[in-house]
Design a protein around this motif. Structure first.
Motif, short mmCIF file in Angstrom:
data_model
loop_
_atom_site.label_atom_id
_atom_site.label_comp_id
_atom_site.label_asym_id
_atom_site.label_seq_id
_atom_site.Cartn_x
_atom_site.Cartn_y
_atom_site.Cartn_z
N ASP A 102 49.89 94.22 68.52
CA ASP A 102 48.85 95.12 67.81
C ASP A 102 48.07 95.63 68.83
O ASP A 102 46.86 96.31 68.38
CB ASP A 102 48.47 94.85 66.56
N GLY A 103 47.71 95.05 69.98
CA GLY A 103 46.25 95.65 70.76
C GLY A 103 46.49 94.71 72.26
O GLY A 103 47.47 94.52 73.01
N LEU A 104 45.44 94.40 72.50
CA LEU A 104 45.24 93.52 73.94
C LEU A 104 44.30 92.27 73.81
O LEU A 104 43.43 91.99 72.91
CB LEU A 104 44.40 94.61 74.93
N GLN A 105 44.58 91.32 74.53
CA GLN A 105 43.55 90.37 74.29
C GLN A 105 43.54 89.59 75.81
O GLN A 105 44.61 89.88 76.75
CB GLN A 105 44.33 89.11 73.55
N ALA A 118 58.98 90.81 78.02
CA ALA A 118 59.50 92.30 77.85
C ALA A 118 58.79 92.96 76.58
O ALA A 118 58.61 94.12 76.84
CB ALA A 118 60.99 92.09 77.94
N LEU A 119 58.90 92.19 75.47
CA LEU A 119 58.25 92.83 74.29
C LEU A 119 56.74 93.17 74.64
O LEU A 119 56.19 94.19 74.06
CB LEU A 119 58.60 91.89 73.35
N CYS A 120 55.94 92.36 75.35
CA CYS A 120 54.43 92.45 75.50
C CYS A 120 54.35 93.72 76.39
O CYS A 120 53.66 94.62 76.28
CB CYS A 120 53.77 91.36 76.25
N VAL A 121 55.55 93.93 77.48
CA VAL A 121 55.22 94.98 78.48
C VAL A 121 55.68 96.31 77.69
O VAL A 121 54.99 97.44 77.81
CB VAL A 121 56.16 94.73 79.77
N ALA A 122 56.59 96.26 76.76
CA ALA A 122 56.77 97.54 75.99
C ALA A 122 55.61 97.78 74.95
O ALA A 122 55.37 98.90 74.79
CB ALA A 122 58.26 96.98 75.16
N ALA A 123 55.05 96.64 74.43
CA ALA A 123 53.81 97.11 73.56
C ALA A 123 52.73 97.58 74.25
O ALA A 123 52.16 98.75 73.83
CB ALA A 123 53.43 95.65 72.88
N GLN A 162 42.62 109.81 75.04
CA GLN A 162 42.06 108.47 75.49
C GLN A 162 42.91 107.62 74.16
O GLN A 162 42.94 107.97 73.37
CB GLN A 162 40.78 108.36 75.65
N ARG A 163 43.01 106.21 74.48
CA ARG A 163 43.32 105.26 73.46
C ARG A 163 42.13 104.40 73.17
O ARG A 163 41.45 103.92 74.12
CB ARG A 163 44.40 104.32 74.11
N VAL A 164 41.98 104.18 72.05
CA VAL A 164 40.81 103.41 71.70
C VAL A 164 40.95 102.12 70.88
O VAL A 164 41.90 102.04 69.98
CB VAL A 164 39.97 104.43 70.59
N PHE A 165 40.27 101.21 71.37
CA PHE A 165 40.53 99.67 70.57
C PHE A 165 39.37 99.34 69.97
O PHE A 165 38.24 99.78 70.64
CB PHE A 165 41.16 98.93 71.55
#
Length: 396
Positions: free
Chosen positions: A101-104, A9-14, A28-31
Motif C-alpha cells: 500500500d505504499g513505500l518503506q 514481482a508483486l512489489c515491483v508491480a505495486a 504527482q503521487r502523494v504519500f
C-alpha cells in the motif's frame, strides 16, 4: 525461492501501480507516513526513472525538502537537498521499496544516522463546508499543497478603515504572508465572494513562498507588501509588491495586482475593463484564478495580436498626449534615461484601479528596473469609459 521471486514481482508491480502508471494524467503521487517517528508528506514523480524528482515536508514545519534520484527495478534511491554554488558536501539519502500500500525504507544522514521510513498512499480528507473554495480545488489538482495548507492557520492582525470600508488583515505566521478581508461596507453576499478571492490570493502567495524557498534554499528572500488601491460598490483593487530571491544570479522584484468585480466576485482582466480594439472584447482574457476557463489557442493568439498591434500603440499614443515630457524619447547615448516610448515595455502591464483612473505600469528589463512604476501612468476614467471592456462596470 519461488515465493521470494513472486514477492519481489508483486512489489515491483505495486511500485509501478502506486507511482509510475499513476502519472498517465501527469499528476504527482502523494504519500503520508513517518520518517523516524515524525509525520511527513511526500510527493514523487517517477515518469523518468533515471531522473526521479520529488519533495517532502515534516507536518510540524511545512517546509519542503527537495528529493532527486533514480528508480531501478523496485528500489528508489533518493538524495535529499542539492549542492549549490559549487559545493560538494555530503547529503542525506533515502532508499525506498514498494509495499502493498505504499513505500518503506530508510533515511540516512551524512554522518550515518539511520531512521526508518514508512509511507502509504495519501488519503486526502474531503473539504468541509467551511473550507475556502480555492483550497477545496487543491484536493484533486494539488493534494500535496492541499495537505500542507490543512496544517496552516491564519492569524488576525490589525484592522483598518479604507475609503469607508473596514478591513481585517490576516497573516500566515510561518511565511508572514499577509492580506486583508473586507468586514463591512459591502452587502453580505458580495462581501463573501470578494473575500473568497482575497483569501485565495493570500494562500496562493503562501504556496509561492514555499516554492521559492525550495528553489532558493537557505539564501531565499521573499518579502511582500500589499496595498489596497480602490474599494467601491463595483470593484476591489489592490497591488501586491514582491521582492524575492529564489536562487539564480540576482534578486528581483515586481508587482502583481488583483482586481475583483464586486457583483460577480470574479477577478478582472484588463480586457474586461478597457478595450481599444474593434469588435467585441475577449472576455476574461488574462485572468489567473481558480475555476476560470483557459483561453483556446485561437483566443490566446488573437489576444496576443490585439495586445501587440492595437493596445500597446494605443497606450503610447494616449500617454504621449497626457504626458508628453515623460514620454519623450531619450537623447541618443543617454543610457540612464527611461524610454517610455518603447513598445516592448507596455505589452503586459501590471494594472489596478485608483481614485483618479486606471494605473498601468511599464515593465523594463532587469538592468532598467528602476524605471518601473512611474507615478504618472494613469488613464483618466473619462477616457477609459470611452473604451469599455467586456464587463459593464460602474467606474468612478
Amino acid at each position: 525461492m519461488l515465493k521470494g521471486l513472486m514477492r519481489q514481482a508483486l512489489c515491483v508491480a505495486a511500485l509501478f501501480s502506486v507511482i509510475y502508471t499513476a502519472h498517465a494524467d501527469d499528476r504527482q503521487r502523494v504519500f503520508t507516513g513517518t520518517l523516524g517517528k515524525t509525520p511527513i508528506v511526500l510527493e514523487l514523480n517517477t515518469q523518468q526513472q533515471d531522473e526521479v524528482v520529488g519533495r517532502y515536508f515534516y507536518e510540524k514545519y511545512h517546509r519542503d525538502l527537495l528529493l532527486s534520484g533514480t528508480l531501478h527495478e523496485s528500489t528508489l534511491s533518493l538524495i535529499e537537498g542539492e549542492n549549490r554554488y559549487g559545493e560538494e558536501q555530503p547529503l542525506p539519502t533515502l532508499k525506498l521499496e514498494a509495499t502493498a500500500d505504499g513505500l518503506q525504507g530508510e533515511w540516512q544522514s551524512p554522518k550515518g544516522k539511520k531512521l526508518p521510513v514508512k509511507l502509504v498512499e495519501a488519503k486526502v480528507p474531503a473539504p468541509t463546508s467551511t473550507t475556502l473554495p480555492f483550497i477545496a480545488t487543491l484536493q484533486h489538482s494539488n493534494p500535496y499543497e492541499y495537505l500542507r495548507l490543512q496544517g496552516l492557520k491564519l492569524k488576525a492582525a490589525k484592522k483598518e478603515h479604507f475609503m469607508g470600508y473596514e478591513l481585517q488583515w490576516w497573516t500566515e505566521p510561518e511565511t508572514t504572508i499577509s492580506l486583508f478581508s473586507i468586514e463591512s461596507g459591502l452587502p453580505k453576499d458580495e462581501r463573501q465572494q470578494v473575500n473568497q478571492q482575497l483569501l485565495a490570493r493570500l494562500w496562493q502567495e503562501v504556496i509561492r513562498y514555499h516554492g521559492c524557498l525550495m528553489q532558493g534554499g537557505v539564501n531565499t528572500d521573499f518579502l511582500q507588501q500589499v496595498e489596497p488601491k480602490l474599494i467601491s460598490p463595483a470593484v476591489v483593487s489592490l497591488n501586491v509588491s514582491t521582492s524575492y530571491y529564489c536562487g539564480g544570479a540576482h534578486p528581483d522584484f515586481g508587482d502583481s495586482p488583483l482586481n475583483i468585480d464586486v457583483k460577480t466576485g470574479h477577478p478582472l482582466s484588463l480586457g474586461d475593463v478597457l478595450w481599444a480594439g474593434e469588435g467585441a472584447p475577449i472576455l476574461h482574457a488574462d485572468r489567473d484564478s481558480p475555476g476560470d476557463q483557459p483561453l483556446s489557442t485561437a483566443q490566446s493568439d488573437a489576444y496576443s495580436t490585439y495586445q501587440r498591434e492595437v493596445l500597446v500603440p494605443w497606450l503610447i499614443k494616449q500617454f504621449t498626449t497626457l504626458h508628453p515630457n515623460e514620454m519623450k524619447k531619450p537623447a541618443e547615448g543617454d543610457d540612464n534615461a527611461c524610454d517610455y516610448s518603447d513598445e516592448s515595455i507596455w505589452g503586459y502591464s501590471p494594472w489596478y484601479f485608483t481614485e483618479s483612473g486606471l494605473y498601468l505600469s511599464p515593465y523594463f528589463a532587469r538592468v532598467a528596473r528602476a524605471c518601473d512604476a512611474p507615478d504618472w501612468s494613469i488613464l483618466p476614467y473619462s477616457l477609459v469609459k470611452q473604451h469599455p471592456g467586456a464587463v459593464k462596470l460602474q467606474l468612478p
